[in-house]
Scaffold this motif. Structure first.
Motif, PDB file in Angstrom:
ATOM      1  N   LEU A 180       8.779  78.694 143.657  1.00 26.85           N
ATOM      2  CA  LEU A 180       7.955  79.885 143.454  1.00 26.85           C
ATOM      3  C   LEU A 180       8.829  81.116 143.214  1.00 26.85           C
ATOM      4  CD1 LEU A 180       5.284  79.221 146.264  1.00 26.85           C
ATOM      5  CD2 LEU A 180       4.935  78.999 143.800  1.00 26.85           C
ATOM      6  N   THR A 181       9.912  81.213 143.966  1.00 26.55           N
ATOM      7  CA  THR A 181      10.816  82.354 143.820  1.00 26.55           C
ATOM      8  C   THR A 181      11.451  82.357 142.422  1.00 26.55           C
ATOM      9  OG1 THR A 181      11.284  82.200 146.182  1.00 26.55           O
ATOM     10  CG2 THR A 181      12.807  83.528 144.880  1.00 26.55           C
ATOM     11  N   LYS A 182      11.830  81.171 141.964  1.00 29.55           N
ATOM     12  CA  LYS A 182      12.450  81.053 140.640  1.00 29.55           C
ATOM     13  C   LYS A 182      11.464  81.439 139.532  1.00 29.55           C
ATOM     14  CE  LYS A 182      13.881  77.203 138.549  1.00 29.55           C
ATOM     15  NZ  LYS A 182      14.272  75.772 138.647  1.00 29.55           N
ATOM     16  N   MET A 183      10.250  80.945 139.667  1.00 28.47           N
ATOM     17  CA  MET A 183       9.229  81.251 138.660  1.00 28.47           C
ATOM     18  C   MET A 183       8.936  82.751 138.634  1.00 28.47           C
ATOM     19  SD  MET A 183       8.137  78.669 136.937  1.00 28.47           S
ATOM     20  CE  MET A 183       9.576  77.652 136.981  1.00 28.47           C
ATOM     21  N   ARG A 184       8.844  83.329 139.829  1.00 21.86           N
ATOM     22  CA  ARG A 184       8.538  84.756 139.894  1.00 21.86           C
ATOM     23  C   ARG A 184       9.632  85.570 139.227  1.00 21.86           C
ATOM     24  NH1 ARG A 184       7.973  86.999 145.731  1.00 21.86           N
ATOM     25  NH2 ARG A 184      10.210  86.663 145.638  1.00 21.86           N
ATOM     26  N   SER A 185      10.874  85.178 139.474  1.00 19.10           N
ATOM     27  CA  SER A 185      11.947  85.984 138.892  1.00 19.10           C
ATOM     28  C   SER A 185      11.985  85.854 137.368  1.00 19.10           C
ATOM     29  CB  SER A 185      13.298  85.656 139.529  1.00 19.10           C
ATOM     30  OG  SER A 185      13.691  84.375 139.138  1.00 19.10           O
ATOM     31  N   LYS A 186      11.466  84.732 136.842  1.00 16.55           N
ATOM     32  CA  LYS A 186      11.370  84.620 135.384  1.00 16.55           C
ATOM     33  C   LYS A 186      10.295  85.568 134.837  1.00 16.55           C
ATOM     34  CE  LYS A 186      13.019  79.926 134.679  1.00 16.55           C
ATOM     35  NZ  LYS A 186      12.780  78.631 134.024  1.00 16.55           N
ATOM     36  N   VAL A 187       9.175  85.641 135.562  1.00 12.19           N
ATOM     37  CA  VAL A 187       8.069  86.476 135.084  1.00 12.19           C
ATOM     38  C   VAL A 187       8.429  87.962 135.141  1.00 12.19           C
ATOM     39  CG1 VAL A 187       5.674  87.167 135.504  1.00 12.19           C
ATOM     40  CG2 VAL A 187       6.333  84.775 135.759  1.00 12.19           C
ATOM     41  N   VAL A 188       9.084  88.367 136.229  1.00 11.00           N
ATOM     42  CA  VAL A 188       9.375  89.795 136.370  1.00 11.00           C
ATOM     43  C   VAL A 188      10.813  90.125 135.947  1.00 11.00           C
ATOM     44  CG1 VAL A 188       7.627  90.145 138.161  1.00 11.00           C
ATOM     45  CG2 VAL A 188       9.967  89.619 138.842  1.00 11.00           C
ATOM     46  N   SER A 189      11.370  89.293 135.089  1.00 13.22           N
ATOM     47  CA  SER A 189      12.728  89.566 134.604  1.00 13.22           C
ATOM     48  C   SER A 189      12.737  90.865 133.795  1.00 13.22           C
ATOM     49  CB  SER A 189      13.218  88.420 133.709  1.00 13.22           C
ATOM     50  OG  SER A 189      12.498  88.421 132.494  1.00 13.22           O
ATOM     51  N   ARG A 190      13.863  91.530 133.810  1.00 12.45           N
ATOM     52  CA  ARG A 190      14.052  92.776 133.054  1.00 12.45           C
ATOM     53  C   ARG A 190      13.627  92.596 131.600  1.00 12.45           C
ATOM     54  NH1 ARG A 190      13.420  97.615 133.148  1.00 12.45           N
ATOM     55  NH2 ARG A 190      13.455  97.161 135.358  1.00 12.45           N
ATOM     56  N   GLU A 191      14.056  91.498 131.020  1.00  7.48           N
ATOM     57  CA  GLU A 191      13.755  91.220 129.612  1.00  7.48           C
ATOM     58  C   GLU A 191      12.243  91.125 129.368  1.00  7.48           C
ATOM     59  OE1 GLU A 191      15.322  87.462 128.497  1.00  7.48           O
ATOM     60  OE2 GLU A 191      15.080  87.828 126.335  1.00  7.48           O
ATOM     61  N   HIS A 192      11.589  90.432 130.287  1.00  8.43           N
ATOM     62  CA  HIS A 192      10.149  90.242 130.139  1.00  8.43           C
ATOM     63  C   HIS A 192       9.396  91.558 130.319  1.00  8.43           C
ATOM     64  CE1 HIS A 192       6.314  87.864 131.313  1.00  8.43           C
ATOM     65  NE2 HIS A 192       6.282  88.293 130.092  1.00  8.43           N
ATOM     66  N   LEU A 193       9.812  92.354 131.322  1.00  6.55           N
ATOM     67  CA  LEU A 193       9.154  93.640 131.550  1.00  6.55           C
ATOM     68  C   LEU A 193       9.354  94.571 130.356  1.00  6.55           C
ATOM     69  CD1 LEU A 193       9.883  94.345 135.331  1.00  6.55           C
ATOM     70  CD2 LEU A 193       7.893  93.264 134.288  1.00  6.55           C
ATOM     71  N   ASN A 194      10.546  94.527 129.780  1.00  7.50           N
ATOM     72  CA  ASN A 194      10.797  95.349 128.593  1.00  7.50           C
ATOM     73  C   ASN A 194       9.854  94.970 127.451  1.00  7.50           C
ATOM     74  OD1 ASN A 194      12.830  96.656 129.927  1.00  7.50           O
ATOM     75  ND2 ASN A 194      14.502  95.543 128.926  1.00  7.50           N
TER      76      ASN A 194
END
Lengths: 245, 245
Positions: B88-102
């Motif tokens: 879950l932690t890994k998936m979350r960090s993919k979703v809220v990655s800097r790149e994704h937020l940008n």
């Protein structure tokens, strides 16, 4: 009484006790005990739900950690309007530090109610913080964000968060008070005694008197913590009545 | 018309436009524009509130980041009941990655509405993600957790989160479709055209047809992204009608 009746009764007694316990810990009524059962189940019980998914508190930690962080962020954001992002991030990490969460879980005595096949004395300190996070996760699932925030306010923010202390401006309220009383020629006294009440975890109670009059009381799991907590309360009482800086 | 009337009118026109813009972005009505004004103000404007505190989006980023993380955690927790904490932690960090937020901030064209003394072309990519986080923070302050979760569901979860893709099981829906159509001897066609609509940011639109019939459409800020998004939609359409694995 038939066996099935015995089982049903013991089951409902058990639920009833668990409900009362939760109500005491949460400060409001739980709705769905299922989530809390999970929060008090260790992986060593090897429980699974009907779909074969693990039924213990570990996943709830993930959820509770995120909710705790959100609620504390909102509190700090509003409490310190002059603090920039860096400041707020640093303060938050102090509040949700592993050490602090362990203290919170330990003070609530959560481990006492843990279902586990491993003897409780074999657990390290982190079990307390993990169980605290899981409990926050269970509250979120059961009652939603606002109740979750209410619990965190009651159990974390009010008794523990002290911006000045977190900032390191005040290291110890006890030494602050001792210093002040020496300067002002007042007599301070701490009376400490063991006070376990109905708690399974050892507690200490402190009465703090100024010139023979009790001005603050506190209770905690160590003598030092109880003294510090009583000193903090006394500090705020004195601030209201006398000039203490 | 008196000067004061002119000012009041222009002010309310401005508020009216800002309100409509926000309503379009949020998918519901904002209540208090004040928070959103902050979310669209860069530090270069050097604005302060009455107490002298900085008035720009930076502190809102801190709050929005925490709320985003809480909402996504809850989503993943429920969506993947078999996933453990590490997963879950890994998936979350993919979703809220800097790149994704940008990417999210850029797709919403937030920078277009930014008040700044620095020319917008001088900003790096991170401004988009920062503004997105700040917007989430403003929504939380204005409408509370549930609306904040609603916005994140609409803007992050539904269009972007795809567990299988995050897990790396599906790298590209486009290649999946091409492979399938070759195997099944079907004709796939992508028709891509520039479609800026009223957006200040360049957009591409794609029509995806199967054997000459349009089965999915999508729009994004790059040709590649629009094709991939249309392919994903087509994939789900086909999954419902035909066997596609």
């Amino acid at each position: 009484m038939s066996l099935i009746h015995k089982i049903l009764n013991s089951r409902s007694d058990d639920d009833g006790n668990f409900f009362l316990l939760l109500k005491k810990i949460l400060g409001f009524q739980p709705k769905e005990l299922y989530f809390y059962r999970k929060a008090f189940t260790h992986r060593s019980m090897n429980k699974k739900d009907n779909d074969g998914n693990s039924l213990n508190y570990e996943r709830l930690e993930f959820l509770g950690d995120a909710m705790l962080s959100a609620v504390i962020s909102n509190y700090l954001f509003k409490q310190v309007p002059s603090g920039d992002e860096g400041y707020l991030t640093k303060m938050r990490s102090k509040v949700v530090s592993r050490e602090h969460l362990n203290e919170l879980g330990k003070d609530l005595g959560l481990i006492t109610y843990l279902e586990s096949k491993i003897p409780k004395k074999n657990f390290g300190d982190n079990i307390h913080g993990n169980m605290f996070e899981a409990l926050v996760g269970a509250i979120f699932l059961d009652r939603g964000y606002n109740y979750c925030a209410k619990f965190i306010r009651k159990r974390v923010i009010i008794p523990y968060i002290d911006i000045e202390k977190l900032e390191g401006k005040i290291i110890s309220y006890k030494s602050l008070l001792i210093e002040w009383s020496q300067k002002e020629k007042r007599t301070f006294n701490f009376e400490v005694y063991e006070d376990n009440g109905n708690d399974p975890v050892k507690h200490f109670a402190v009465k703090l008197s100024l010139d023979g009059k009790v001005i603050a009381k506190a209770r905690a799991t160590s003598k030092k913590k109880a003294e510090e907590r009583a000193s903090k309360r006394a500090y705020y009482v004195l601030q209201e009545h006398i000039e203490i800086k």
